[in-house]
Motif scaffolding. Sequence first.
Motif, mmCIF file in Angstrom:
data_model
loop_
_atom_site.group_PDB
_atom_site.id
_atom_site.type_symbol
_atom_site.label_atom_id
_atom_site.label_comp_id
_atom_site.label_asym_id
_atom_site.label_seq_id
_atom_site.Cartn_x
_atom_site.Cartn_y
_atom_site.Cartn_z
ATOM 1 N N SER A 101 92.733 -21.654 -7.557
ATOM 2 C CA SER A 101 92.520 -20.248 -7.198
ATOM 3 C C SER A 101 91.481 -20.141 -6.086
ATOM 4 O O SER A 101 90.593 -20.997 -5.968
ATOM 5 N N PRO A 102 91.573 -19.093 -5.267
ATOM 6 C CA PRO A 102 90.552 -18.906 -4.217
ATOM 7 C C PRO A 102 89.163 -18.723 -4.835
ATOM 8 O O PRO A 102 89.022 -18.206 -5.947
ATOM 9 N N ALA A 103 88.158 -19.149 -4.104
ATOM 10 C CA ALA A 103 86.781 -18.991 -4.570
ATOM 11 C C ALA A 103 86.382 -17.515 -4.553
ATOM 12 O O ALA A 103 86.815 -16.746 -3.688
ATOM 13 N N VAL A 104 85.593 -17.124 -5.537
ATOM 14 C CA VAL A 104 85.054 -15.767 -5.603
ATOM 15 C C VAL A 104 83.530 -15.856 -5.608
ATOM 16 O O VAL A 104 82.947 -16.916 -5.841
ATOM 17 N N GLU A 105 82.918 -14.736 -5.343
ATOM 18 C CA GLU A 105 81.465 -14.692 -5.318
ATOM 19 C C GLU A 105 80.913 -14.512 -6.730
ATOM 20 O O GLU A 105 81.449 -13.735 -7.517
ATOM 21 N N GLY A 106 79.869 -15.230 -7.033
ATOM 22 C CA GLY A 106 79.251 -15.130 -8.348
ATOM 23 C C GLY A 106 77.779 -15.474 -8.276
ATOM 24 O O GLY A 106 77.203 -15.579 -7.183
ATOM 25 N N TRP A 107 77.189 -15.643 -9.445
ATOM 26 C CA TRP A 107 75.746 -15.859 -9.524
ATOM 27 C C TRP A 107 75.422 -16.906 -10.583
ATOM 28 O O TRP A 107 76.017 -16.897 -11.663
ATOM 29 N N ILE A 108 74.500 -17.787 -10.283
ATOM 30 C CA ILE A 108 73.862 -18.568 -11.336
ATOM 31 C C ILE A 108 72.822 -17.666 -11.986
ATOM 32 O O ILE A 108 71.985 -17.053 -11.306
ATOM 33 N N TYR A 109 72.900 -17.578 -13.303
ATOM 34 C CA TYR A 109 72.046 -16.689 -14.108
ATOM 35 C C TYR A 109 71.113 -17.591 -14.903
ATOM 36 O O TYR A 109 71.562 -18.397 -15.710
ATOM 37 N N GLN A 110 69.818 -17.457 -14.644
ATOM 38 C CA GLN A 110 68.873 -18.395 -15.251
ATOM 39 C C GLN A 110 67.697 -17.664 -15.899
ATOM 40 O O GLN A 110 66.701 -17.349 -15.237
ATOM 41 N N PRO A 111 67.794 -17.360 -17.186
ATOM 42 C CA PRO A 111 66.598 -16.894 -17.897
ATOM 43 C C PRO A 111 65.565 -18.018 -17.920
ATOM 44 O O PRO A 111 65.905 -19.180 -18.189
ATOM 45 N N ASP A 112 64.341 -17.695 -17.618
ATOM 46 C CA ASP A 112 63.292 -18.713 -17.586
ATOM 47 C C ASP A 112 63.091 -19.297 -18.985
ATOM 48 O O ASP A 112 62.804 -18.551 -19.927
ATOM 49 N N PRO A 113 63.233 -20.621 -19.144
ATOM 50 C CA PRO A 113 63.039 -21.221 -20.476
ATOM 51 C C PRO A 113 61.658 -20.960 -21.059
ATOM 52 O O PRO A 113 61.484 -20.986 -22.279
ATOM 53 N N GLN A 114 60.665 -20.706 -20.192
ATOM 54 C CA GLN A 114 59.309 -20.460 -20.688
ATOM 55 C C GLN A 114 59.187 -19.095 -21.363
ATOM 56 O O GLN A 114 58.270 -18.870 -22.155
ATOM 57 N N THR A 115 60.075 -18.175 -21.033
ATOM 58 C CA THR A 115 60.005 -16.831 -21.632
ATOM 59 C C THR A 115 61.171 -16.547 -22.567
ATOM 60 O O THR A 115 61.135 -15.544 -23.286
ATOM 61 N N LYS A 116 62.179 -17.393 -22.564
ATOM 62 C CA LYS A 116 63.351 -17.170 -23.418
ATOM 63 C C LYS A 116 63.078 -17.722 -24.808
ATOM 64 O O LYS A 116 62.840 -18.912 -24.969
ATOM 65 N N GLN A 117 63.131 -16.862 -25.828
ATOM 66 C CA GLN A 117 62.766 -17.272 -27.176
ATOM 67 C C GLN A 117 63.955 -17.722 -28.012
ATOM 68 O O GLN A 117 63.791 -18.486 -28.962
ATOM 69 N N ARG A 118 65.165 -17.294 -27.664
ATOM 70 C CA ARG A 118 66.332 -17.626 -28.475
ATOM 71 C C ARG A 118 67.481 -18.086 -27.580
ATOM 72 O O ARG A 118 67.554 -17.737 -26.420
ATOM 73 N N HIS A 119 68.384 -18.864 -28.175
ATOM 74 C CA HIS A 119 69.627 -19.270 -27.522
ATOM 75 C C HIS A 119 69.378 -19.990 -26.198
ATOM 76 O O HIS A 119 70.018 -19.709 -25.180
ATOM 77 N N GLY A 120 68.435 -20.921 -26.219
ATOM 78 C CA GLY A 120 68.181 -21.736 -25.043
ATOM 79 C C GLY A 120 69.334 -22.691 -24.776
ATOM 80 O O GLY A 120 70.074 -23.080 -25.688
ATOM 81 N N GLN A 121 69.497 -23.070 -23.516
ATOM 82 C CA GLN A 121 70.578 -23.966 -23.118
ATOM 83 C C GLN A 121 70.050 -25.377 -22.866
ATOM 84 O O GLN A 121 68.928 -25.547 -22.390
ATOM 85 N N PRO A 122 70.864 -26.406 -23.152
ATOM 86 C CA PRO A 122 70.480 -27.766 -22.780
ATOM 87 C C PRO A 122 70.328 -27.864 -21.260
ATOM 88 O O PRO A 122 70.936 -27.067 -20.513
ATOM 89 N N PRO A 123 69.558 -28.825 -20.776
ATOM 90 C CA PRO A 123 69.336 -28.921 -19.322
ATOM 91 C C PRO A 123 70.595 -29.220 -18.523
ATOM 92 O O PRO A 123 70.623 -28.998 -17.315
ATOM 93 N N GLN A 124 71.651 -29.716 -19.190
ATOM 94 C CA GLN A 124 72.901 -30.015 -18.483
ATOM 95 C C GLN A 124 73.827 -28.801 -18.364
ATOM 96 O O GLN A 124 74.892 -28.901 -17.751
ATOM 97 N N VAL A 125 73.441 -27.672 -18.946
ATOM 98 C CA VAL A 125 74.311 -26.491 -18.970
ATOM 99 C C VAL A 125 73.785 -25.429 -18.008
ATOM 100 O O VAL A 125 72.595 -25.125 -17.979
ATOM 101 N N VAL A 126 74.705 -24.872 -17.224
ATOM 102 C CA VAL A 126 74.401 -23.806 -16.276
ATOM 103 C C VAL A 126 75.163 -22.557 -16.690
ATOM 104 O O VAL A 126 76.347 -22.628 -17.037
ATOM 105 N N GLU A 127 74.491 -21.426 -16.652
ATOM 106 C CA GLU A 127 75.141 -20.149 -16.955
ATOM 107 C C GLU A 127 75.499 -19.448 -15.646
ATOM 108 O O GLU A 127 74.672 -19.341 -14.736
#
Length: 227
Positions: A101-127
């Motif tokens: 499919s053609p590329a679309v515009e999007g965003w990497i969404y990164q809650p700062d791990p230092q302020t995120k208290q729940r549902h943290g992601q492993p370092p290999q995972v990008v949202e």
Amino acid sequence: MAEPEQPVWITGRLIRGYGVASGRDPGSPYPAGTISLQRPLFAQRGLDLSDCFAGTLNLSLAPLELRSEHPDHCFEQLLWTDRHPPETFRFWRVLVRCGDSPAVEGWIYQPDPQTKQRHGQPPQVVEVLAPPLEGIAPGVEIALGVDPHRLWTIEGTRLWARLLEFFKFRVLAAQDAFFRDWRDSPSGAVDPARLRLWLLGAWPEALALCDRDLLATCDQAWRLYGP
């Protein structure tokens, strides 16, 4: 969004998330989903995500980890819920391509791990936030077109292990003196800035690791090889 000049493509594999961002988790305290709650606040600060699906694509880059700097948007200490303290969010503009499919515009969404208290992601995972995509399902490969000057990948686990081995004989030989020059006098803790200055001359490859990883490696080296 203008396409980045000569973007570098990073490929990840779609995995199941917590279902909290989209509100699909029936046990979530946010039935509407966290993105739906946060999106109006982002818009007030200049980031319009109205064309994006109200949920994240969770991409595993394993064994690689994403490293980043100079975000397009950074919202410090944003109070978006009364269930926990404010969080910091960072966003990078990217291109998102699923299959042929053609590329679309999007965003990497990164809650700062230092302020995120729940549902943290492993370092290999990008949202990722993107418009609705066809043909997505767990296991599908999705490519991100990124600005290589601000987003790049490293083999974090391998690099961490090599740095630990690099420290091994130096700690065994010097013991406490090995860390002495890096410590912050008032706190006695290892100062990451001083450590980075030493690594610049001793083993600059390790500078790709974040401060948290560097300090964790120092701590492990001391516990394994110290007196």
